[in-house]
Design an enzyme around this catalytic site. Structure first.
Site, PDB file in Angstrom:
ATOM      1  N   GLU A 286      -0.086  -0.950   5.932  1.00  0.00           N
ATOM      2  CA  GLU A 286       1.189  -0.296   6.682  1.00  0.00           C
ATOM      3  C   GLU A 286       0.874   1.108   6.817  1.00  0.00           C
ATOM      4  O   GLU A 286       1.089   1.798   7.952  1.00  0.00           O
ATOM      5  CB  GLU A 286       2.339  -0.561   5.907  1.00  0.00           C
ATOM      6  CG  GLU A 286       3.669  -0.491   6.915  1.00  0.00           C
ATOM      7  CD  GLU A 286       3.914   1.018   7.210  1.00  0.00           C
ATOM      8  OE1 GLU A 286       4.861   1.445   8.156  1.00  0.00           O
ATOM      9  OE2 GLU A 286       3.625   1.769   6.161  1.00  0.00           O
TER      10      GLU A 286
ATOM     11  N   ASP B 122       0.998  -1.279   0.064  1.00  0.00           N
ATOM     12  CA  ASP B 122      -0.066   0.278  -0.178  1.00  0.00           C
ATOM     13  C   ASP B 122       0.821   1.093   0.068  1.00  0.00           C
ATOM     14  O   ASP B 122       2.003   1.206   0.474  1.00  0.00           O
ATOM     15  CB  ASP B 122      -0.970   0.004   1.085  1.00  0.00           C
ATOM     16  CG  ASP B 122      -0.418   0.023   2.541  1.00  0.00           C
ATOM     17  OD1 ASP B 122       0.837  -0.308   2.883  1.00  0.00           O
ATOM     18  OD2 ASP B 122      -0.907   0.715   3.327  1.00  0.00           O
TER      19      ASP B 122
END
Ligand code: BES
Ligand code: ZN
Length: 457
Positions: A155, A90
């Protein structure tokens, strides 16, 4: 003479870069719901890369949030170590878009820089290890050690699904050491190994004054404005020099040992360059600590955003009902994010002016971590950097947070090698994020040396 993995990596540089660009074209922004399908696309893309690289097992595993990719290749056998490689697919939102010189999801190479959102944080760095493993596969048939990979998609939003996943899959994830490339080195010719990370406590504050917005001419002077009240409270969180005033905040902070301070003082650092990179006229912060100490080994408190009342063009005389702030605190090893969140919440209640009410909500948190520097794995990493960069690496603490390092210690009982390849001016989380192309290729070399060294332990 047979082809080595190093030969393969050298002759496939362009292919590696083109593939990385494909990865970077997927706008996998975890925090924005409109990118949900891009998140799936990115996860599937990573899984397919791993399958194509020879991993016998690579799966997209669902979580309550964005999926986690798990892969393993245990060809080296039980007599060889197992490495758990972690990364994230991400990325942060690209905003503000108008400040990008090239579109964030159209990767563009200018000189030695590959510009794209996620180039350094963390797609380019995860990809380093995938390509190192490909080089082993193409030349030796398989990597020299057992590999497990866990690549998450949350994250940048505090990894809400990761902790439960690790606890639930403790056996699956069992390994001898973890490896993460999600940090930076001090310069292209200054390889760096990170041995400590800061933790994080992140809260949102909501202050309520009157039940609804009021005319400031009719009520102003006798009704406490929540924006004013919030600003007054924020002013009580920290003194002018950055010392945090929340009672108990420093209780668990581990003091820096004189030896470590002496080592930190030797880290190459140019104040003028730092000022220029930060775009500030002078530094600020806790007296008695160097810039490096302040930014890596001391806790902080920052208001990340503050809003309330009228913020559109022109003037509107309003006495608003609500005011908000997002506040994050970087923590150092031994500070618990749960305890710090509690302390700040209690403190806000204590300093709240009587005519407003305050609610403090926990957004997320993570522990800092410190890893051993005297392990055989660390020595393997040290030699790997030295071989790839032609220079011994510097040991350094990092001011950013990678909370999974503490989770690996606590749940799996293993330390992490923080093998970063970014640069301090890579513009992480900002417009024009970039990743050095030469660091990318050197990273692949370092990874190959590291896995080779580990196999010989
Ligand atoms: N790659 C960064 C961590 C990092 C930042 C390492 C700077 C080295 C230098 C990571 O992706 C990140 O941004 N982490 C967040 C974690 C937070 C959401 C708990 C951070 O540090 O803000
Ligand atoms: Zn990040």
């Amino acid at each position: 003479m047979s082809l080595t993995c190093f030969d393969y990596a050298r002759s496939h540089r362009d292919k590696f870069l083109e593939e990385l660009k494909d990865f970077l074209r997927i706008p996998s922004v975890s925090t924005q719901v409109e990118h949900r399908s891009d998140m799936i696309r990115a996860a599937v893309w990573v899984r397919d890369q791993l399958l194509a690289t020879g991993f016998p097992r690579a799966e997209v595993m669902p979580t309550r949030g964005h999926p986690i990719i798990y892969a393993e290749w245990l060809a080296a056998g039980p007599n060889k170590p197992t490495v758990l490689i972690y990364g994230h697919y991400d990325v942060q939102p690209p905003d503000p878009l108008e400040l990008w010189h090239t579109p964030p999801f159209e990767p563009t190479i200018v000189d030695d820089s590959l510009f794209a959102r996620g180039a350094a944080d963390d797609k380019g760095q995860v990809f380093i290890h995938i390509k190192a493993i490909e080089a082993f596969q193409q030349t030796a048939g398989a990597p020299p050690v057992n590999i497990k990979m866990i690549i998450e998609g949350e994250e940048e939003i505090g990894s809400p699904s990761l902790d439960p996943f690790i606890r639930e899959h403790k056996d699956l994830l069992r390994a001898d050491v973890a490896l993460i490339s999600d940090s930076h080195i001090l310069g292209k010719e200054l390889p760096t190994i990170v041995y400590a990370l800061r933790g994080m406590a992140y809260v949102e504050v909501e202050v309520t004054g009157p039940a609804g917005d009021l005319h400031s001419g009719i009520y102003g002077g006798a009704v406490h404005n929540p924006v004013n009240a919030l600003c007054a409270m924020i002013a009580k969180l920290q003194d002018e020099q950055g010392r945090i005033l929340i009672p108990g905040f420093y209780d668990k902070v581990r003091d820096l040992e004189p030896e470590e301070r002496a080592e930190m003082a030797k880290i190459p650092f140019d104040r003028e360059v730092w000022l220029a990179e930060a775009g500030v006229i002078r530094e600020w912060g806790e007296p008695g600590y160097s810039i490096i100490e302040r930014t890596t080994a001391r806790p902080t408190l920052d208001v990340n955003g503050i809003w309330g009342g009228y913020i559109q063009p022109g003037a509107k005389t309003v006495l608003p009902s609500k005011a908000y702030a997002k506040i994050s605190m970087r923590l150092v090893p031994d500070q618990s994010h749960e305890e710090i969140s509690r302390l700040i919440a209690d403190y806000f209640q204590k300093i709240a002016p009587p005519a407003v009410s305050v609610e403090v909500r926990d957004l997320h948190g993570g522990e800092g971590a410190m890893v051993r520097r005297d392990s055989a794995e660390m020595a393997a990493a040290f030699r790997a950097y030295a071989a790839a960069f032609g220079r011994e690496p510097i040991f350094m603490r990092e001011g950013g947070s990678i909370p999974v390092v503490a989770a690996f210690q606590k749940v799996l009982g293993i330390d992490t090698i923080l093998m970063g390849f970014g640069l301090p001016d890579d513009n992480l989380h900002a417009p024009n994020e970039k990743f050095s192309v030469s660091n990318f290729h050197r990273g692949i070399q370092t990874s190959m040396y590291f896995l080779t060294n580990l196999a010989e332990l």
